[in-house]
Design a protein around this motif. Structure first.
Motif, PDB file in Angstrom:
ATOM      1  N   ALA A   1      39.084  31.190  40.823  1.00 52.32           N
ATOM      2  CA  ALA A   1      39.530  32.589  40.811  1.00 52.32           C
ATOM      3  C   ALA A   1      38.530  33.480  40.072  1.00 52.32           C
ATOM      4  O   ALA A   1      38.201  34.583  40.536  1.00 52.32           O
ATOM      5  N   LEU A   2      38.033  33.027  38.938  1.00 52.57           N
ATOM      6  CA  LEU A   2      37.090  33.830  38.166  1.00 52.57           C
ATOM      7  C   LEU A   2      35.813  34.089  38.953  1.00 52.57           C
ATOM      8  O   LEU A   2      35.270  35.202  38.955  1.00 52.57           O
ATOM      9  N   LEU A   3      35.324  33.035  39.618  1.00 53.36           N
ATOM     10  CA  LEU A   3      34.060  33.172  40.343  1.00 53.36           C
ATOM     11  C   LEU A   3      34.217  33.914  41.663  1.00 53.36           C
ATOM     12  O   LEU A   3      33.305  34.614  42.108  1.00 53.36           O
ATOM     13  N   ALA A   4      35.371  33.758  42.317  1.00 53.45           N
ATOM     14  CA  ALA A   4      35.569  34.347  43.645  1.00 53.45           C
ATOM     15  C   ALA A   4      36.025  35.797  43.604  1.00 53.45           C
ATOM     16  O   ALA A   4      35.682  36.573  44.500  1.00 53.45           O
ATOM     17  N   LEU A   5      36.804  36.160  42.599  1.00 52.16           N
ATOM     18  CA  LEU A   5      37.477  37.461  42.617  1.00 52.16           C
ATOM     19  C   LEU A   5      36.989  38.426  41.546  1.00 52.16           C
ATOM     20  O   LEU A   5      37.402  39.591  41.532  1.00 52.16           O
ATOM     21  N   PHE A   6      36.135  37.945  40.644  1.00 46.07           N
ATOM     22  CA  PHE A   6      35.603  38.809  39.587  1.00 46.07           C
ATOM     23  C   PHE A   6      34.083  38.739  39.599  1.00 46.07           C
ATOM     24  O   PHE A   6      33.494  37.840  40.190  1.00 46.07           O
ATOM     25  N   LYS A   7      33.470  39.683  38.924  1.00 41.69           N
ATOM     26  CA  LYS A   7      32.010  39.699  38.826  1.00 41.69           C
ATOM     27  C   LYS A   7      31.596  39.734  37.363  1.00 41.69           C
ATOM     28  O   LYS A   7      32.418  39.998  36.473  1.00 41.69           O
TER      29      LYS A   7
ATOM     30  N   LEU B   1      31.601  31.150  30.309  1.00 41.40           N
ATOM     31  CA  LEU B   1      30.623  30.635  31.265  1.00 41.40           C
ATOM     32  C   LEU B   1      30.428  31.591  32.441  1.00 41.40           C
ATOM     33  O   LEU B   1      29.338  31.671  33.016  1.00 41.40           O
ATOM     34  N   SER B   2      31.493  32.308  32.812  1.00 39.39           N
ATOM     35  CA  SER B   2      31.430  33.239  33.939  1.00 39.39           C
ATOM     36  C   SER B   2      30.970  34.631  33.522  1.00 39.39           C
ATOM     37  O   SER B   2      30.868  35.521  34.373  1.00 39.39           O
ATOM     38  N   HIS B   3      30.711  34.821  32.238  1.00 36.76           N
ATOM     39  CA  HIS B   3      30.292  36.126  31.689  1.00 36.76           C
ATOM     40  C   HIS B   3      31.335  37.195  31.972  1.00 36.76           C
ATOM     41  O   HIS B   3      31.022  38.324  32.363  1.00 36.76           O
ATOM     42  N   ILE B   4      32.578  36.802  31.769  1.00 37.66           N
ATOM     43  CA  ILE B   4      33.706  37.719  31.895  1.00 37.66           C
ATOM     44  C   ILE B   4      34.297  37.935  30.509  1.00 37.66           C
ATOM     45  O   ILE B   4      34.483  36.983  29.751  1.00 37.66           O
ATOM     46  N   ARG B   5      34.602  39.181  30.185  1.00 42.15           N
ATOM     47  CA  ARG B   5      35.102  39.501  28.857  1.00 42.15           C
ATOM     48  C   ARG B   5      36.626  39.466  28.841  1.00 42.15           C
ATOM     49  O   ARG B   5      37.278  40.016  29.731  1.00 42.15           O
ATOM     50  N   LEU B   6      37.188  38.812  27.846  1.00 42.06           N
ATOM     51  CA  LEU B   6      38.634  38.725  27.683  1.00 42.06           C
ATOM     52  C   LEU B   6      39.097  39.752  26.649  1.00 42.06           C
ATOM     53  O   LEU B   6      38.536  39.832  25.555  1.00 42.06           O
ATOM     54  N   ILE B   7      40.133  40.516  27.018  1.00 40.87           N
ATOM     55  CA  ILE B   7      40.658  41.566  26.140  1.00 40.87           C
ATOM     56  C   ILE B   7      42.045  41.148  25.660  1.00 40.87           C
ATOM     57  O   ILE B   7      43.002  41.132  26.448  1.00 40.87           O
ATOM     58  N   PRO B   8      42.193  40.794  24.381  1.00 43.49           N
ATOM     59  CA  PRO B   8      43.522  40.404  23.883  1.00 43.49           C
ATOM     60  C   PRO B   8      44.440  41.612  23.747  1.00 43.49           C
ATOM     61  O   PRO B   8      44.077  42.617  23.134  1.00 43.49           O
TER      62      PRO B   8
END
Length: 462
Positions: free
Chosen positions: A182-188, A209-216
């Motif tokens: 999901a992270l790789l297919a639907l986000f950039k 690893l996917s260079h996606i930022r998580l916002i708590p």
């Protein structure tokens, strides 16, 4: 030695000197480990030379050497002759799993889910092996799973109030691989995903690893706060959200139906992609008023049915339900990442579902979990009350003990007990201290009681 002679020079790692206390080598090693685990120091980062770091910290060179050596033993860093010391490519691996299954270990960290209950799994396996089409299971098939296996998954998920069909169901080798796809297919790269303040630890690593930022997003005992989510969506331009509505890992929080509606309204308004991880699939779904987030947002949600993990950890099977808009990118990710589950494992899971053994086994485990939770509450009445009385793990607040979570884990390991502390489950700085205790992992109640005794005495004596 001049004081802070390197204070105005660049060092790739500059630990907070105010956090250092005796023994200095140990706290320095723990600070380095924390910055590596959090992602502050990424894989391949060249660390400061030991003498320069010692000069910056106003400590003896051998103290830094001891700290670096300890981190090498933890597989966090490695040295190259003539080049220096670097952060390891997979620095988190041994932190989580180094001690699993070693010696007379009381496992309260990893969630195993009553693995000793194997009879229905063995019976289903034997039944599959006796079927006339067994040879077909050893041939390459659709990456998403055989049609009848996907149909069984769709049937199983309907019990969780997820209305889907075999064309919008896929089989993955575990929930973590669904999240990866999901992270790789639907986000950039650079996208932002809203999460609870404490969340699934492997999501944190996968996002990094996917260079996606998580916002708590702040919440309360009832889960993520919808108004806070709305505020942060406007402030941070958030693209997605990850939720565990049913007995969240690690907090055991279960989101109420009212809160789900509130969150769904915000998610719909901001057109977020929702990854819903139903990590247990235990009894709440049997109530007539239970609704999944997928029910509220079927066109925006990837639903992860992880109750199969509760059935048997060794069967790497998890079902995903998704809308038509996500079907092609998600299945492409499943194919290109080569994370197809074993056809044999999927067939055994199908047999468990269609024979009715899966439902009976979950009910049996739920009853055992209720007994374990009652025992746990006798030791720790201050623990967070789980949203599900059949929770497989518990969330225990711990007082200030004068040490960080990593050190708490190590000292308990020396006493023969493995636990996971809250630093593993958050991207926040300076979060409150908790332990996640897997009440379902010990072989029996006596082992759980022994482990709880060790933890209680450790807390009281510090």
């Amino acid at each position: 030695m001049p004081i802070n002679s390197f204070a105005h020079f660049y060092l790739s790692w500059m630990p907070d000197k105010h956090k250092l206390k005796r023994p200095y080598y140990l706290t320095l090693a723990n600070l380095l480990e924390a910055d590596i685990v959090s992602g502050k120091l990424t894989a391949g980062t060249k660390l400061p030379p030991q003498r320069e770091l010692a000069d910056y910290l106003d400590m003896h060179f051998t103290t830094v050497t001891q700290a670096y050596n300890l981190c090498r033993e933890r597989n966090l860093i490695y040295g190259v002759v003539g080049r220096g010391t670097f952060v390891s490519p997979l620095p988190g691996k041994n932190i989580i799993h180094a001690h699993a299954g070693q010696g007379d270990w009381i496992e309260l960290g990893l969630v195993k889910g009553f693995d000793q209950l194997k009879t229905p799994i063995i019976e289903a396996s034997k039944s599959v092996l006796q079927k006339g089409y067994i040879e077909e299971l050893y041939s390459y098939a659709d990456a998403a799973g055989h049609l009848h296996q996907r149909a069984a998954g769709a049937h199983w998920m309907k019990q969780m109030n997820v209305n889907t069909d075999s064309e919008h169901t896929a089989i993955f080798s575990g929930a973590q691989n669904i999240i990866s796809a999901a992270l790789l297919a639907l986000f950039k790269i650079g996208d932002k995903i809203a999460i609870d303040e404490f969340t699934y630890s492997n999501l944190i690593g996968l996002a990094r690893l996917s260079h996606i930022r998580l916002i708590p997003i702040p919440g309360d005992a009832g889960g993520m706060n919808a108004d806070e989510l709305d505020y942060w969506c406007k402030k941070e331009d958030i693209s997605g959200i990850f939720l565990m509505p049913n007995c969240a890992n690690p907090t055991t929080c279960t989101i109420s139906e009212k809160r789900k509606v509130e969150l769904a309204e915000v998610i719909a308004r901001h057109n977020l992609i929702l990854i819903e991880d139903d990590n247990t699939g235990l009894p709440p779904y049997k109530h007539s008023d239970y609704h999944s987030m997928f029910y509220h947002l079927p066109e925006q949600t990837i639903y992860i049915c992880n109750s199969t993990m509760a059935l048997c950890n060794g069967l790497r099977v998890a079902f995903a339900a998704f809308p038509e808009a996500f079907r092609v990118p998600l299945l492409n990710a499943l194919f290109h990442l080569s994370i197809k589950t074993s056809s044999l494992d999927a067939e055994i899971m199908t047999e468990l579902i269609l024979s009715g053994k899966a439902a009976k086994l979950l009910e049996q485990k739920a009853e055992l979990a209720k007994v374990r939770n009652q025992l746990f509450d006798q030791f720790f009445p201050e623990a967070v009350k789980p949203g599900n009385p059949a929770a497989f793990f518990r969330w225990l607040p711990i007082p200030q003990l004068g040490m960080d979570g990593m050190e708490i884990e190590r000292q308990l390991q020396q006493r023969g007990v493995n636990v996971h502390c809250s630093y593993r489950f958050t991207v926040m700085n300076n979060p409150p201290d908790f332990m996640r205790i897997a009440v379902s992992s010990p072989a029996d109640e006596a082992q759980l009681q022994k482990g709880c005794t060790v933890i209680r005495d450790f807390i009281q004596n510090h």
